[in-house]
Design an enzyme around this catalytic site. Structure first.
Site, PDB file in Angstrom:
ATOM      1  N   ASN A   1      -5.717   4.161  -7.942  1.00  0.00           N
ATOM      2  CA  ASN A   1      -4.966   2.902  -7.978  1.00  0.00           C
ATOM      3  C   ASN A   1      -3.472   3.157  -8.105  1.00  0.00           C
ATOM      4  OD1 ASN A   1      -5.938   3.707 -10.573  1.00  0.00           O
ATOM      5  ND2 ASN A   1      -5.475   1.723 -11.450  1.00  0.00           N
TER       6      ASN A   1
ATOM      7  N   GLU B   1      -0.118   1.034  -8.931  1.00  0.00           N
ATOM      8  CA  GLU B   1       0.372  -0.250  -9.447  1.00  0.00           C
ATOM      9  C   GLU B   1       1.838  -0.460  -9.101  1.00  0.00           C
ATOM     10  OE1 GLU B   1      -0.855  -0.524 -13.576  1.00  0.00           O
ATOM     11  OE2 GLU B   1      -2.955  -0.738 -12.953  1.00  0.00           O
TER      12      GLU B   1
ATOM     13  N   GLU C   1     -10.187   2.164  -4.535  1.00  0.00           N
ATOM     14  CA  GLU C   1     -11.161   2.139  -3.439  1.00  0.00           C
ATOM     15  C   GLU C   1     -10.479   1.802  -2.114  1.00  0.00           C
ATOM     16  OE1 GLU C   1     -11.311   0.734  -6.377  1.00  0.00           O
ATOM     17  OE2 GLU C   1     -13.347   0.568  -7.145  1.00  0.00           O
TER      18      GLU C   1
ATOM     19  N   CYS D   1     -14.125  -3.964  -7.526  1.00  0.00           N
ATOM     20  CA  CYS D   1     -13.795  -5.396  -7.614  1.00  0.00           C
ATOM     21  C   CYS D   1     -14.161  -6.109  -6.310  1.00  0.00           C
ATOM     22  CB  CYS D   1     -12.311  -5.583  -7.936  1.00  0.00           C
ATOM     23  SG  CYS D   1     -11.220  -5.326  -6.528  1.00  0.00           S
TER      24      CYS D   1
HETATM   25  N1  THU Z   1      -8.746  -1.325 -10.073  1.00  0.00           N
HETATM   26  C1  THU Z   1      -9.218  -0.443  -9.146  1.00  0.00           C
HETATM   27  O1  THU Z   1      -8.545   0.529  -8.781  1.00  0.00           O
HETATM   28  N2  THU Z   1     -10.427  -0.676  -8.615  1.00  0.00           N
HETATM   29  C2  THU Z   1     -11.232  -1.732  -8.940  1.00  0.00           C
HETATM   30  O2  THU Z   1     -12.253  -1.940  -8.304  1.00  0.00           O
HETATM   31  C3  THU Z   1     -10.869  -2.597 -10.056  1.00  0.00           C
HETATM   32  C4  THU Z   1      -9.477  -2.478 -10.535  1.00  0.00           C
HETATM   33  C5  THU Z   1      -7.409  -1.104 -10.611  1.00  0.00           C
HETATM   34  C6  THU Z   1      -6.413  -2.164 -10.231  1.00  0.00           C
HETATM   35  C7  THU Z   1      -5.421  -2.068 -11.361  1.00  0.00           C
HETATM   36  O3  THU Z   1      -4.506  -1.021 -11.072  1.00  0.00           O
HETATM   37  C8  THU Z   1      -6.259  -1.643 -12.550  1.00  0.00           C
HETATM   38  O4  THU Z   1      -7.463  -1.108 -12.020  1.00  0.00           O
HETATM   39  C9  THU Z   1      -6.597  -2.782 -13.497  1.00  0.00           C
HETATM   40  O5  THU Z   1      -7.164  -3.858 -12.842  1.00  0.00           O
END
Ligand code: THU
Length: 160
Positions: free
Chosen positions: A62, A64, A75, A112
């Protein structure tokens, strides 16, 4: 009126030792790349690793952003990279691992909804299922035999 029931099936593994070697390898890649996530706002690190049918392993984490919605999940980072670099390859398996700095993540953390939709695009395109394995930082691992199993009633190209 009739009732329609949709069921999803997951297989739960107690630990990595119960999984085949190629999945253990893939999950280890997800755990490794999870450590390189850029997640200064949520402190929730996620790693994803994909095995392609050409043997390549593609990873992502991830990313941000100070403008929160501009960030991207692990993902989608991984699958968009795979799609951009290997447009003709099929995704065979995906392993996901998540960890949080604020509390232990000891049960499987599923992708998610937005990521399910994004992964679905590739599963529909390639016409073969993508196995999804997901876990926290430790503990049980859940396996879904396909993305469709995680996203019933999907919106896809058949509606367009
Ligand atoms: N996040 C993911 O990388 N994958 C998911 O399926 C759920 C959430 C990340 C997004 C954000 O950077 C952090 O987790 C908190 O939501």
């Amino acid at each position: 009126m009739k009732e329609v029931q949709i069921t999803s099936t997951l297989h739960i593994f107690e630990n990595l030792n119960e999984l085949p070697n190629d999945v253990v390898f893939l999950m280890q890649k997800a755990i490794e790349v999870r450590g390189k996530a850029y997640a200064p706002y949520s402190n929730f690190n996620v790693g994803a690793a994909l095995l392609l049918d050409n043997g390549e392993v593609v990873t992502g984490n991830n990313q941000e952003n100070a403008s929160y919605p501009s960030g991207l999940c692990a993902e989608r980072t991984a699958i968009y990279y795979a799609g951009s670099q290997y447009p003709n390859a099929k995704v065979v398996k995906m392993a996901i691992s998540a960890t949080s700095k604020s509390k232990p993540t000891l049960s499987p953390i599923p992708p998610c909804g937005a990521c399910r939709q994004a992964i679905s695009e590739y599963e529909v395109k390639q016409e073969t299922p993508i196995e999804i394995y997901f876990m926290g930082e430790a503990g049980q691992i859940a396996k879904s035999a396909s993305l469709a199993n995680l996203l019933p009633f999907v919106f896809d190209k058949s509606a367009l």
